[in-house]
Write an enzyme that holds these catalytic residues in place. Structure first.
Site, mmCIF file in Angstrom:
data_model
loop_
_atom_site.group_PDB
_atom_site.id
_atom_site.type_symbol
_atom_site.label_atom_id
_atom_site.label_comp_id
_atom_site.label_asym_id
_atom_site.label_seq_id
_atom_site.Cartn_x
_atom_site.Cartn_y
_atom_site.Cartn_z
ATOM 1 N N GLU A 120 -3.455 -54.457 1.653
ATOM 2 C CA GLU A 120 -3.202 -53.719 2.898
ATOM 3 C C GLU A 120 -4.491 -53.354 3.642
ATOM 4 O OE1 GLU A 120 -1.739 -53.103 -0.011
ATOM 5 O OE2 GLU A 120 0.390 -52.666 0.272
ATOM 6 N N GLY B 129 3.547 -54.598 -0.634
ATOM 7 C CA GLY B 129 4.852 -54.067 -1.021
ATOM 8 C C GLY B 129 5.510 -54.866 -2.136
ATOM 9 N N GLU C 282 4.085 -53.452 -5.208
ATOM 10 C CA GLU C 282 4.648 -52.101 -5.357
ATOM 11 C C GLU C 282 6.088 -52.161 -5.852
ATOM 12 O OE1 GLU C 282 3.484 -51.170 -1.295
ATOM 13 O OE2 GLU C 282 2.343 -49.464 -2.045
ATOM 14 N N ALA D 156 5.377 -56.191 2.496
ATOM 15 C CA ALA D 156 6.252 -55.776 3.584
ATOM 16 C C ALA D 156 6.053 -56.772 4.724
ATOM 17 C CB ALA D 156 5.885 -54.370 4.023
HETATM 18 C C1 HXC Z 1 5.374 -61.478 7.216
HETATM 19 C C2 HXC Z 1 4.573 -63.243 6.002
HETATM 20 C C3 HXC Z 1 4.002 -62.377 5.051
HETATM 21 C C4 HXC Z 1 4.190 -60.976 5.241
HETATM 22 C C5 HXC Z 1 3.548 -64.409 4.476
HETATM 23 N N1 HXC Z 1 4.268 -64.488 5.614
HETATM 24 N N2 HXC Z 1 3.371 -63.121 4.116
HETATM 25 N N3 HXC Z 1 5.246 -62.804 7.077
HETATM 26 N N4 HXC Z 1 4.877 -60.576 6.333
HETATM 27 N N5 HXC Z 1 3.742 -60.062 4.376
HETATM 28 C C6 HXC Z 1 4.669 -65.696 6.315
HETATM 29 C C7 HXC Z 1 3.510 -66.322 7.077
HETATM 30 O O1 HXC Z 1 3.336 -65.686 8.315
HETATM 31 C C8 HXC Z 1 3.988 -67.743 7.222
HETATM 32 O O2 HXC Z 1 4.955 -67.804 8.245
HETATM 33 C C9 HXC Z 1 4.723 -67.998 5.915
HETATM 34 O O3 HXC Z 1 5.054 -66.712 5.399
HETATM 35 C C10 HXC Z 1 3.866 -68.702 4.883
HETATM 36 O O4 HXC Z 1 2.659 -68.000 4.749
HETATM 37 P P1 HXC Z 1 1.215 -68.693 4.810
HETATM 38 O O5 HXC Z 1 0.233 -67.636 5.087
HETATM 39 O O6 HXC Z 1 1.242 -69.866 5.727
HETATM 40 O O7 HXC Z 1 1.102 -69.222 3.304
HETATM 41 P P2 HXC Z 1 -0.215 -69.448 2.438
HETATM 42 O O8 HXC Z 1 -1.292 -70.085 3.267
HETATM 43 O O9 HXC Z 1 0.250 -70.127 1.185
HETATM 44 O O10 HXC Z 1 -0.740 -67.976 2.067
HETATM 45 C C11 HXC Z 1 0.009 -67.134 1.250
HETATM 46 C C12 HXC Z 1 -0.486 -65.658 1.358
HETATM 47 C C13 HXC Z 1 -0.530 -65.226 2.816
HETATM 48 C C14 HXC Z 1 -1.887 -65.562 0.713
HETATM 49 C C15 HXC Z 1 0.470 -64.822 0.509
HETATM 50 O O11 HXC Z 1 0.737 -65.532 3.410
HETATM 51 C C16 HXC Z 1 -0.795 -63.774 3.014
HETATM 52 O O12 HXC Z 1 -1.928 -63.330 2.886
HETATM 53 N N6 HXC Z 1 0.256 -62.997 3.343
HETATM 54 C C17 HXC Z 1 0.122 -61.593 3.638
HETATM 55 C C18 HXC Z 1 -0.081 -60.781 2.381
HETATM 56 C C19 HXC Z 1 -0.243 -59.318 2.682
HETATM 57 O O13 HXC Z 1 -1.162 -58.918 3.413
HETATM 58 N N7 HXC Z 1 0.645 -58.480 2.163
HETATM 59 C C20 HXC Z 1 0.626 -57.045 2.406
HETATM 60 C C21 HXC Z 1 1.534 -56.725 3.563
HETATM 61 S S1 HXC Z 1 1.400 -55.035 4.016
HETATM 62 P P3 HXC Z 1 4.816 -68.847 9.478
HETATM 63 O O14 HXC Z 1 5.979 -68.502 10.361
HETATM 64 O O15 HXC Z 1 3.477 -68.610 10.082
HETATM 65 O O16 HXC Z 1 4.926 -70.180 8.814
HETATM 66 C C22 HXC Z 1 2.379 -54.230 2.899
HETATM 67 C C23 HXC Z 1 2.436 -52.770 3.086
HETATM 68 C C24 HXC Z 1 3.441 -52.122 2.218
HETATM 69 O O17 HXC Z 1 2.977 -54.812 2.049
HETATM 70 C C25 HXC Z 1 3.571 -50.708 2.658
HETATM 71 C C26 HXC Z 1 4.742 -49.988 2.025
HETATM 72 C C27 HXC Z 1 6.043 -50.566 2.278
#
Ligand code: HXC
Length: 258
Positions: free
Chosen positions: A132, A109, A112, A65
């Site tokens: 998360e 997400g 999921e 998400a």
């Molecule tokens: C918003 C995101 C994002 C996310 C990545 N980006 N994941 N933006 N929400 N979930 C954005 C980053 O901010 C960045 O934007 C660009 O995408 C590239 O990401 P990087 O981190 O620079 O890439 P990398 O170093 O290759 O790392 C990849 C990654 C990392 C390991 C996937 O991006 C990451 O850990 N993302 C978050 C994963 C996460 O925690 N997901 C769960 C979300 S909570 P900029 O603008 O900075 O370049 C969830 C809850 C669901 O899903 C609940 C029910 C709906």
């Protein structure tokens, strides 16, 4: 309809939804999920479509998400709008088969969403995870429930409590994905499998899907009774007559989807 975050195509009898927010690794913002709902409604309503594929890019199916969109929401915001599952569950409610073709990250997400599909084909670079907990929250679109049903309590618990990722090999070994295919072949393979399913009797495919899903929702005794009744009802279709006649006559079946 013009979409901003997804690309929607049809290939024969297969509907393809490609998540398309490359700069955010396909993070699932509200607009994207709403667009996906609209695309799924259209595919469900289209009699020419027999199966659906959801995919992302080579780097990310979806990295979760959208964290930036979520970060300032209050309890009242999320509670009142039943954030975010009300929209997302649309995928799980789909009656036509939906295949997730996952390359790269399927996190939070994104994982999921893949698990709401009927099965997951994984590219060899796929990475699954429920990170998360590292953000101070927990999975909110079925992750704690569906992952546990797929891979069992121990692995699901470890993944949800630590946020660690699982690679494609581990995901296949644990039953999360049906098969691993080389990254370059992922989309073709998913479209091929979807086309094969779309060629079969559509009502019987839906009945079969309902029956397999029942296994997750009820007792064995109830599930077996449900299956038997559905099996019986396939005998009311023209397609069952055609399928069995075609076998006896040593020819391919030409299903009419009725
Ligand atoms: C918003 C995101 C994002 C996310 C990545 N980006 N994941 N933006 N929400 N979930 C954005 C980053 O901010 C960045 O934007 C660009 O995408 C590239 O990401 P990087 O981190 O620079 O890439 P990398 O170093 O290759 O790392 C990849 C990654 C990392 C390991 C996937 O991006 C990451 O850990 N993302 C978050 C994963 C996460 O925690 N997901 C769960 C979300 S909570 P900029 O603008 O900075 O370049 C969830 C809850 C669901 O899903 C609940 C029910 C709906």
């Amino acid at each position: 309809m013009a979409y901003n975050n997804i690309i929607v195509e049809t290939q024969g009898a297969v509907g393809l939804i490609r998540l398309n927010r490359p700069k955010a690794l396909n993070a699932l913002c509200q607009e994207l999920t709403e667009e996906m709902t609209v695309a799924l409604d259209a595919f469900e309503a289209n009699d020419d479509i027999g199966a659906i594929v959801i995919t992302g890019s080579d780097k990310a199916f979806a990295a979760g998400a959208d964290i930036k969109e979520m970060q300032s929401k209050t309890y009242m915001d999320v509670y009142k709008n039943d954030f975010i599952t009300a929209t997302w569950e649309r995928v799980a409610r789909c009656r036509k088969p939906v295949i997730a073709a996952v390359a790269g990250y399927a996190l939070g997400g994104g994982c999921e969403l893949a698990m709401m599909c009927d099965f997951i084909l994984a590219a060899d670079n796929a990475q699954f995870g429920q990170p998360e907990i590292k953000l101070g929250t927990i999975p909110g679109a079925g992750g704690t429930q569906r992952l546990t049903r797929f891979v069992g309590k121990s692995k699901a618990m470890e993944m949800c409590l630590t946020g660690r990722m699982m690679d494609a090999e581990e995901a296949e070994r644990s039953g999360l994905v049906s098969r691993i295919v080389p990254l370059d072949d992922l989309e073709d393979e998913a479209l091929k499998v979807a086309a094969k399913i779309a060629d079969l009797s559509r009502p019987v495919v839906m009945m079969c899907k309902e029956s397999v899903n029942k296994a997750y929702e009820t007792t064995l005794k109830e599930g077996i009774m449900f299956e038997r009744r559905v099996f019986h009802s396939t005998f009311a279709t023209e397609d069952q007559k055609e399928g069995m006649a075609a076998f006896a006559e040593k020819r391919s079946a030409a299903f009419k989807h009725q």
